[in-house]
Design a protein around this motif. Sequence first.
Motif, PDB file in Angstrom:
ATOM      1  N   SER A 121       0.849  -1.194   0.000  1.00 15.58           N
ATOM      2  CA  SER A 121       0.000   0.000   0.000  1.00 15.58           C
ATOM      3  C   SER A 121       0.884   1.242   0.000  1.00 15.58           C
ATOM      4  O   SER A 121       1.816   1.334   0.804  1.00 15.58           O
ATOM      5  CB  SER A 121      -0.896  -0.021   1.253  1.00 15.58           C
ATOM      6  N   THR A 122       0.619   2.159  -0.895  1.00 10.91           N
ATOM      7  CA  THR A 122       1.401   3.402  -0.916  1.00 10.91           C
ATOM      8  C   THR A 122       0.773   4.462  -0.020  1.00 10.91           C
ATOM      9  O   THR A 122       1.464   5.182   0.695  1.00 10.91           O
ATOM     10  CB  THR A 122       1.489   3.975  -2.353  1.00 10.91           C
ATOM     11  N   TYR A 123      -0.564   4.555  -0.077  1.00  6.28           N
ATOM     12  CA  TYR A 123      -1.238   5.664   0.605  1.00  6.28           C
ATOM     13  C   TYR A 123      -2.145   5.237   1.756  1.00  6.28           C
ATOM     14  O   TYR A 123      -2.647   6.075   2.479  1.00  6.28           O
ATOM     15  CB  TYR A 123      -2.055   6.468  -0.407  1.00  6.28           C
ATOM     16  N   GLY A 124      -2.413   3.943   1.885  1.00  8.38           N
ATOM     17  CA  GLY A 124      -3.182   3.493   3.048  1.00  8.38           C
ATOM     18  C   GLY A 124      -4.516   2.840   2.741  1.00  8.38           C
ATOM     19  O   GLY A 124      -5.141   2.268   3.642  1.00  8.38           O
ATOM     20  N   HIS A 125      -4.986   2.914   1.505  1.00 10.16           N
ATOM     21  CA  HIS A 125      -6.295   2.323   1.200  1.00 10.16           C
ATOM     22  C   HIS A 125      -6.247   0.801   1.337  1.00 10.16           C
ATOM     23  O   HIS A 125      -7.126   0.192   1.955  1.00 10.16           O
ATOM     24  CB  HIS A 125      -6.745   2.720  -0.210  1.00 10.16           C
ATOM     25  N   ILE A 126      -5.219   0.218   0.748  1.00  8.24           N
ATOM     26  CA  ILE A 126      -5.067  -1.231   0.838  1.00  8.24           C
ATOM     27  C   ILE A 126      -4.794  -1.637   2.282  1.00  8.24           C
ATOM     28  O   ILE A 126      -5.289  -2.657   2.763  1.00  8.24           O
ATOM     29  CB  ILE A 126      -3.929  -1.709  -0.096  1.00  8.24           C
ATOM     30  N   THR A 148      -4.190  -0.759  -7.703  1.00 10.09           N
ATOM     31  CA  THR A 148      -4.109  -0.838  -9.165  1.00 10.09           C
ATOM     32  C   THR A 148      -3.071   0.148  -9.694  1.00 10.09           C
ATOM     33  O   THR A 148      -3.034   1.307  -9.274  1.00 10.09           O
ATOM     34  CB  THR A 148      -5.491  -0.502  -9.766  1.00 10.09           C
ATOM     35  N   TYR A 198      -2.045   1.178 -13.512  1.00  8.79           N
ATOM     36  CA  TYR A 198      -2.302   0.975 -14.945  1.00  8.79           C
ATOM     37  C   TYR A 198      -3.128  -0.301 -15.168  1.00  8.79           C
ATOM     38  O   TYR A 198      -2.859  -1.089 -16.066  1.00  8.79           O
ATOM     39  CB  TYR A 198      -0.988   0.907 -15.736  1.00  8.79           C
ATOM     40  N   GLY A 199      -4.095  -0.512 -14.317  1.00  7.62           N
ATOM     41  CA  GLY A 199      -4.997  -1.656 -14.486  1.00  7.62           C
ATOM     42  C   GLY A 199      -4.414  -2.984 -14.057  1.00  7.62           C
ATOM     43  O   GLY A 199      -5.015  -4.035 -14.301  1.00  7.62           O
ATOM     44  N   SER A 253      -7.395  -1.694  -4.857  1.00 10.98           N
ATOM     45  CA  SER A 253      -7.895  -0.329  -4.698  1.00 10.98           C
ATOM     46  C   SER A 253      -7.538   0.402  -5.987  1.00 10.98           C
ATOM     47  O   SER A 253      -6.452   0.200  -6.528  1.00 10.98           O
ATOM     48  CB  SER A 253      -7.195   0.311  -3.500  1.00 10.98           C
ATOM     49  N   ALA A 254      -8.448   1.219  -6.464  1.00  8.83           N
ATOM     50  CA  ALA A 254      -8.185   1.955  -7.702  1.00  8.83           C
ATOM     51  C   ALA A 254      -8.707   3.376  -7.540  1.00  8.83           C
ATOM     52  O   ALA A 254      -9.651   3.609  -6.785  1.00  8.83           O
ATOM     53  CB  ALA A 254      -8.863   1.274  -8.888  1.00  8.83           C
ATOM     54  N   ALA A 255      -8.097   4.294  -8.267  1.00  8.29           N
ATOM     55  CA  ALA A 255      -8.535   5.684  -8.172  1.00  8.29           C
ATOM     56  C   ALA A 255      -9.970   5.832  -8.668  1.00  8.29           C
ATOM     57  O   ALA A 255     -10.787   6.508  -8.057  1.00  8.29           O
ATOM     58  CB  ALA A 255      -7.603   6.578  -8.978  1.00  8.29           C
ATOM     59  N   GLY A 256     -10.252   5.193  -9.789  1.00 10.29           N
ATOM     60  CA  GLY A 256     -11.559   5.364 -10.416  1.00 10.29           C
ATOM     61  C   GLY A 256     -12.468   4.168 -10.203  1.00 10.29           C
ATOM     62  O   GLY A 256     -12.088   3.157  -9.608  1.00 10.29           O
ATOM     63  N   SER A 278     -11.529   1.580 -13.618  1.00 12.48           N
ATOM     64  CA  SER A 278     -10.160   1.769 -14.112  1.00 12.48           C
ATOM     65  C   SER A 278      -9.197   0.729 -13.591  1.00 12.48           C
ATOM     66  O   SER A 278      -8.005   0.981 -13.489  1.00 12.48           O
ATOM     67  CB  SER A 278      -9.688   3.155 -13.701  1.00 12.48           C
TER      68      SER A 278
HETATM   69  C1  LIG Z   1       1.763   4.998 -11.140  1.00 11.57           C
HETATM   70  C2  LIG Z   1       0.325   4.876 -10.754  1.00 11.57           C
HETATM   71  C3  LIG Z   1      -0.563   4.264 -11.607  1.00 11.57           C
HETATM   72  C4  LIG Z   1      -1.913   4.167 -11.280  1.00 11.57           C
HETATM   73  N1  LIG Z   1      -2.769   3.547 -12.133  1.00 11.57           N
HETATM   74  C5  LIG Z   1      -4.076   3.521 -11.834  1.00 11.57           C
HETATM   75  C6  LIG Z   1      -5.019   2.923 -12.722  1.00 11.57           C
HETATM   76  O1  LIG Z   1      -4.691   2.362 -13.760  1.00 11.57           O
HETATM   77  N2  LIG Z   1      -6.325   2.955 -12.383  1.00 11.57           N
HETATM   78  C7  LIG Z   1      -6.764   3.543 -11.236  1.00 11.57           C
HETATM   79  O2  LIG Z   1      -7.956   3.560 -10.980  1.00 11.57           O
HETATM   80  N3  LIG Z   1      -5.889   4.075 -10.362  1.00 11.57           N
HETATM   81  C8  LIG Z   1      -4.571   4.084 -10.626  1.00 11.57           C
HETATM   82  N4  LIG Z   1      -3.705   4.619  -9.731  1.00 11.57           N
HETATM   83  C9  LIG Z   1      -4.206   5.083  -8.435  1.00 11.57           C
HETATM   84  C10 LIG Z   1      -3.987   4.019  -7.370  1.00 11.57           C
HETATM   85  O3  LIG Z   1      -4.706   2.861  -7.703  1.00 11.57           O
HETATM   86  C11 LIG Z   1      -4.368   4.522  -6.009  1.00 11.57           C
HETATM   87  O4  LIG Z   1      -3.418   5.462  -5.650  1.00 11.57           O
HETATM   88  C12 LIG Z   1      -4.430   3.375  -5.033  1.00 11.57           C
HETATM   89  O5  LIG Z   1      -5.607   2.666  -5.221  1.00 11.57           O
HETATM   90  C13 LIG Z   1      -4.354   3.818  -3.626  1.00 11.57           C
HETATM   91  O6  LIG Z   1      -4.120   2.655  -2.835  1.00 11.57           O
HETATM   92  P1  LIG Z   1      -3.123   2.759  -1.619  1.00 11.57           P
HETATM   93  O7  LIG Z   1      -3.602   3.900  -0.788  1.00 11.57           O
HETATM   94  O8  LIG Z   1      -3.251   1.469  -0.876  1.00 11.57           O
HETATM   95  O9  LIG Z   1      -1.747   2.979  -2.131  1.00 11.57           O
HETATM   96  C14 LIG Z   1      -2.355   4.716 -10.047  1.00 11.57           C
HETATM   97  C15 LIG Z   1      -1.451   5.305  -9.166  1.00 11.57           C
HETATM   98  C16 LIG Z   1      -0.128   5.388  -9.513  1.00 11.57           C
HETATM   99  C17 LIG Z   1       0.838   6.035  -8.553  1.00 11.57           C
END
Ligand SMILES: Cc1cc2nc3c(=O)[nH]c(=O)nc-3n(C[C@H](O)[C@H](O)[C@H](O)COP(=O)(O)O)c2cc1C
Length: 370
Positions: free
Chosen positions: A26-31, A96, A98-99, A131-134, A137
């Motif tokens: 996990s980079t930011y804490g969601h996972i 996630t 890039y998917g 976990s994904a941003a969108g 996605s």
């Molecule tokens: C290099 C990079 C690529 C990413 N690619 C995607 C993506 O393809 N689709 C998406 O929805 N989010 C993408 N994200 C957002 C991450 O999925 C999001 O930061 C992550 O779910 C947060 O989880 P975490 O808090 O556990 O790190 C990307 C983030 C980074 C830094």
Amino acid sequence: MIETNFDRSHLCCWSTKAVIAVAFYSTYGHIDALAAEVIKGAESTGAIVKPYVIQETLPQEVLTKMYANTSLQSKYPAIKPEDLKEIDGLILGAPTRYGRLPSQVDAFFDHTGGLWAAGGLVGKFATLFTSAAGQHSGHESTALTTFPFFAHHGMSYVPIGYSNPLLGEIEPVQGGSPYGASTVAGADGSLQPTATDLKIAEHQGKYFANFVGTFVKGRQAATSASTSASAPAAVPAGTSSAKAVPDLAPPLPVGTTTLTGTSKSGSEKIAGEPVPAAETEKETNGYSVNDATEKSTADAAPAQASGASTPGTTKATATPAEKATPTEKAAPAPTPAPAATTASVPAKKAEPKPKKKGFFSCCGDSGIDK
Ligand SMILES: Cc1cc2nc3c(=O)[nH]c(=O)nc-3n(C[C@H](O)[C@H](O)[C@H](O)COP(=O)(O)O)c2cc1C
């Protein structure tokens, strides 16, 4: 670190408790937040749960620019390939990218070459949360693109399907799919896992641990049965009964186990507990099993009545004469049966298809713009 020819002797004494590793990055804490629930769910089954983080590979300079929360790394020990030798199941959590999975997880995968060469993970189970941003996605593609790793290691993926009614909810914006728990982090990562996301994560941990636990119990029962069956044959003193244990875990005895989900009433059927067949059919899981069965039976019925359901016989080859009742057969047939017609009349020459002007007309006849 590459593993080679690891010692399998520890496999001699199967435990009745499932050993589950929860390994996440996990980079930011969601996972990290989802992992806490997954661990809770798995632990609630009585399984032995071993939490790990997956080691960071990026330099601090890059992590700082990414505003990464590096404190997450020290939460649990970093997983090593040999940690996977002891487990029955792996719950993998990763955001996630890039998917698909992040490179940190890939790097860990690349260290499991020795395990792969020794077949060390064959017969074990796996599942994944993300976990994904969108919203659209990468939640599902991240799981799907990890399947080759599991397949090459001989691990069986355990999806959660729609075993929890919360997976059908669409408001508020939430993650979760048949492949596993997930959350929508938002483009700037400001969204946090919803209560529903967290419940699905807990459910996944519990479901998976029960699933694997069922297998472990079945394996134990099969091993005991095979050991006691061979017991009269006087095992020489000092000979380990481990010899009776097959290299690969045997499948569960048919009928001993039925995995079920959560009924709509909310009373959870514990995966791994034997369930009578009749009760199983009543399980809803969001869809009616009986509906599907009845429909397929109804579909098959006319074909069976006409005899067209003989294996290997398709509807296309059944002529009206074959389908007709004896009375109908006696009546003079105005035209020959289609089968005979086909045999005697030359095939109609295929007419050239008119060229279509559509979106796909540039690139061959896909038929999609008909
Ligand atoms: C290099 C990079 C690529 C990413 N690619 C995607 C993506 O393809 N689709 C998406 O929805 N989010 C993408 N994200 C957002 C991450 O999925 C999001 O930061 C992550 O779910 C947060 O989880 P975490 O808090 O556990 O790190 C990307 C983030 C980074 C830094």
